[in-house]
Design a protein around this motif. Structure first.
Motif, short mmCIF file in Angstrom:
data_model
loop_
_atom_site.label_atom_id
_atom_site.label_comp_id
_atom_site.label_asym_id
_atom_site.label_seq_id
_atom_site.Cartn_x
_atom_site.Cartn_y
_atom_site.Cartn_z
N ASP A 27 0.81 -1.22 0.00
CA ASP A 27 0.00 0.00 0.00
C ASP A 27 0.85 1.27 0.00
O ASP A 27 0.33 2.35 -0.29
CB ASP A 27 -0.91 0.03 1.23
N ASN A 28 2.12 1.16 0.39
CA ASN A 28 2.97 2.34 0.50
C ASN A 28 4.44 1.93 0.37
O ASN A 28 4.75 0.74 0.32
CB ASN A 28 2.72 3.06 1.82
N ASP A 29 5.30 2.94 0.37
CA ASP A 29 6.74 2.69 0.32
C ASP A 29 7.41 3.30 1.56
O ASP A 29 8.52 3.80 1.50
CB ASP A 29 7.35 3.23 -0.97
N MET A 30 6.73 3.20 2.68
CA MET A 30 7.18 3.76 3.94
C MET A 30 8.51 3.17 4.39
O MET A 30 8.74 1.98 4.27
CB MET A 30 6.09 3.49 4.99
N GLN A 31 9.39 4.06 4.89
CA GLN A 31 10.68 3.64 5.44
C GLN A 31 10.87 4.29 6.80
O GLN A 31 10.50 5.45 6.99
CB GLN A 31 11.82 4.05 4.53
N PHE A 32 11.45 3.55 7.73
CA PHE A 32 11.75 4.05 9.07
C PHE A 32 13.25 4.21 9.22
O PHE A 32 14.01 3.33 8.83
CB PHE A 32 11.28 3.05 10.14
N MET A 33 13.66 5.33 9.81
CA MET A 33 15.07 5.56 10.12
C MET A 33 15.14 6.17 11.51
O MET A 33 14.33 7.03 11.85
CB MET A 33 15.68 6.53 9.11
N GLY A 34 16.05 5.71 12.31
CA GLY A 34 16.23 6.29 13.63
C GLY A 34 16.76 5.30 14.61
O GLY A 34 17.13 4.18 14.27
N SER A 35 16.77 5.73 15.85
CA SER A 35 17.17 4.86 16.94
C SER A 35 16.71 5.52 18.24
O SER A 35 16.37 6.70 18.27
CB SER A 35 18.68 4.63 16.96
N GLY A 36 16.71 4.71 19.29
CA GLY A 36 16.29 5.23 20.58
C GLY A 36 14.88 5.75 20.53
O GLY A 36 13.98 5.09 20.02
N ASP A 37 14.69 6.98 20.99
CA ASP A 37 13.33 7.51 21.07
C ASP A 37 12.99 8.51 19.95
O ASP A 37 11.96 9.15 19.99
CB ASP A 37 13.09 8.16 22.44
N ARG A 38 13.84 8.61 18.92
CA ARG A 38 13.55 9.52 17.81
C ARG A 38 13.59 8.75 16.49
O ARG A 38 14.59 8.11 16.17
CB ARG A 38 14.57 10.66 17.75
N TRP A 39 12.49 8.83 15.74
CA TRP A 39 12.38 8.11 14.48
C TRP A 39 11.84 9.04 13.40
O TRP A 39 11.03 9.92 13.66
CB TRP A 39 11.45 6.90 14.64
N THR A 40 12.32 8.82 12.18
CA THR A 40 11.84 9.55 11.02
C THR A 40 11.23 8.54 10.06
O THR A 40 11.83 7.51 9.77
CB THR A 40 12.99 10.31 10.33
N ILE A 41 10.02 8.85 9.60
CA ILE A 41 9.31 7.99 8.66
C ILE A 41 9.18 8.77 7.36
O ILE A 41 8.80 9.94 7.37
CB ILE A 41 7.92 7.59 9.19
N THR A 42 9.53 8.14 6.25
CA THR A 42 9.40 8.78 4.94
C THR A 42 8.58 7.90 4.02
O THR A 42 8.58 6.68 4.16
CB THR A 42 10.79 9.03 4.30
N TRP A 43 7.87 8.53 3.08
CA TRP A 43 7.15 7.79 2.06
C TRP A 43 6.78 8.72 0.91
O TRP A 43 6.75 9.94 1.07
CB TRP A 43 5.91 7.10 2.62
N THR A 44 6.55 8.13 -0.25
CA THR A 44 6.03 8.88 -1.41
C THR A 44 4.63 8.40 -1.77
O THR A 44 3.89 9.12 -2.42
CB THR A 44 6.95 8.74 -2.64
#
Length: 88
Positions: A46-63
């Motif tokens: 349904d999407n091309d979501m990617q997760f990047m981060g560690s600990g308590d901070r995460w960045t999610i990207t998608w188109t």
């Protein structure tokens, strides 16, 4: 969990919009992933979501899905604060 920022940017030389969401105070990236899957659907299908981060901070990207910024803001808020949907 708290939204640090949500932004969208055009990918160079394309008509593709990248959505970027940074979330802090994440206790479990597994829970965050499940919440995001609940609102965006299954990654790779349904999407091309990617997760990047560690600990308590995460960045999610998608188109995909390509959602307007206000819709993205509402959906992410509902995902990380499920009690908001119960208040209605």
């Amino acid at each position: 969990m708290k939204i640090e920022f949500i932004e969208q940017e055009m990918l160079e030389d394309t008509d593709t919009v990248m959505t970027i969401v940074a979330i802090s105070s994440v206790n479990s990236q597994c829970v965050l992933a499940r919440l995001m899957i609940d609102i965006l659907g299954r990654p790779g299908i349904d999407n091309d979501m990617q997760f990047m981060g560690s600990g308590d901070r995460w960045t999610i990207t998608w188109t995909e899905p390509n959602l307007p910024l206000d819709v993205t803001q509402t959906l992410v808020n509902l995902a990380i604060n499920p009690q908001l949907s119960l208040a209605k």
